[in-house]
Design an enzyme around this catalytic site. Structure first.
Site, PDB file in Angstrom:
ATOM      1  N   CYS A 198      39.273  44.460  41.340  1.00 57.26           N
ATOM      2  CA  CYS A 198      39.226  45.896  41.075  1.00 57.26           C
ATOM      3  C   CYS A 198      40.580  46.538  41.386  1.00 57.26           C
ATOM      4  CB  CYS A 198      38.069  46.517  41.854  1.00 57.26           C
ATOM      5  SG  CYS A 198      37.471  48.002  41.089  1.00 57.26           S
ATOM      6  N   HIS A 244      33.342  43.680  41.255  1.00 51.18           N
ATOM      7  CA  HIS A 244      33.142  43.247  42.639  1.00 51.18           C
ATOM      8  C   HIS A 244      32.084  42.154  42.679  1.00 51.18           C
ATOM      9  CE1 HIS A 244      35.366  46.493  44.706  1.00 51.18           C
ATOM     10  NE2 HIS A 244      35.094  47.155  43.600  1.00 51.18           N
ATOM     11  N   GLU A 274      31.642  40.257  45.316  1.00 48.41           N
ATOM     12  CA  GLU A 274      31.232  40.081  46.714  1.00 48.41           C
ATOM     13  C   GLU A 274      30.031  40.951  47.064  1.00 48.41           C
ATOM     14  OE1 GLU A 274      34.001  41.405  45.637  1.00 48.41           O
ATOM     15  OE2 GLU A 274      34.297  43.329  46.623  1.00 48.41           O
TER      16      GLU A 274
HETATM   17  N1  GLN Z   1      39.494  53.302  40.803  1.00 44.71           N
HETATM   18  C1  GLN Z   1      40.113  52.528  41.833  1.00 44.71           C
HETATM   19  C2  GLN Z   1      41.623  52.529  41.695  1.00 44.71           C
HETATM   20  O1  GLN Z   1      42.157  53.127  40.829  1.00 44.71           O
HETATM   21  C3  GLN Z   1      39.599  51.110  41.862  1.00 44.71           C
HETATM   22  C4  GLN Z   1      38.141  51.084  42.250  1.00 44.71           C
HETATM   23  C5  GLN Z   1      37.721  49.886  43.037  1.00 44.71           C
HETATM   24  O2  GLN Z   1      38.534  49.124  43.544  1.00 44.71           O
HETATM   25  N2  GLN Z   1      36.421  49.753  43.203  1.00 44.71           N
HETATM   26  O3  GLN Z   1      42.283  51.914  42.467  1.00 44.71           O
END
Ligand code: GLN
Length: 198
Positions: free
Chosen positions: A82, A177, A179
């Site tokens: 992410c 994610h 995890e």
């Molecule tokens: N929207 C977040 C960002 O721009 C990422 C979201 C996440 O890691 N769950 O970093």
């Protein structure tokens, strides 16, 4: 190197604990990394989910940007989820003003690509190279890969074609994610890469 793989989690912000739990369950020796000398002591690094612009700012404030870039250039296995995927991207779309990445993956990543009404969702996706059932993936204000350059390889996409997992040598980046849903196959793959290199 004898024994368990030594891996670090960049612990400036984000879901550090969830990754630490999965990696420890898989038998890794886990260290939280906030300083260059802590990075030097590990053979692989996880970049957690969180807020990529915050992790970027803190990594520069802590003098970690250059050491992490050097580690990536030197072939250290790095697994980003992410926000961690955003930090691994060579090119960023919709970053905040001045936002930087560590880079390494020859991709363009768009932040908050699923934004608007529905910011979070869960779905099943097939991932190239992972055996067994599809991955149950949680997307939480998730990014998407909008362009995969010749250096990188897409491992998974959604039904609408958007790429959500990519690999480039020892670098692995996923938009979701695993995890939170008890999925450990990506962490296993990362640890196998760490063990192979150590
Ligand atoms: N929207 C977040 C960002 O721009 C990422 C979201 C996440 O890691 N769950 O970093």
């Amino acid at each position: 190197m004898a024994g368990r793989p030594r891996v670090g989690i960049l612990a400036l912000q984000g879901d550090v604990r969830e990754h630490a739990r999965v990696l420890a369950e898989l038998g890794a020796e886990v260290a939280l990394v906030r300083r260059p000398e802590e990075l030097s002591a590990v053979d692989g690094l996880v970049l957690p989910g969180g807020e990529s612009s915050t992790i970027d700012k803190l990594s520069r404030a802590f003098g970690m940007q250059e050491p992490i870039r050097r580690a990536i250039a030197g072939g250290m296995p790095v697994f980003g989820t992410c926000a961690g995927l955003i930090l691994l991207a060579d090119r960023l779309e919709d970053g905040i003003a001045g936002q930087q990445t560590f880079g390494g993956l020859d991709v363009t990543v768009k932040r908050n690509a699923f934004g608007g009404q529905v910011e979070s969702f869960e779905t099943e996706i097939a991932v190239d190279g992972l055996n067994g059932p599809p991955v149950h993936a949680a997307f939480i204000r998730a990014p998407a890969v909008t362009e995969v350059g010749p250096g990188a390889r897409a491992l998974a996409s959604l039904d609408d074609g958007r790429v959500v997992a990519v690999e480039q040598g020892p670098l692995l980046g996923i938009a979701f994610h695993p995890e939170v849903a008890g999925e450990s196959r990506f962490h296993r793959r990362f640890l196998a890469g760490v063990a192979a290199r150590a």
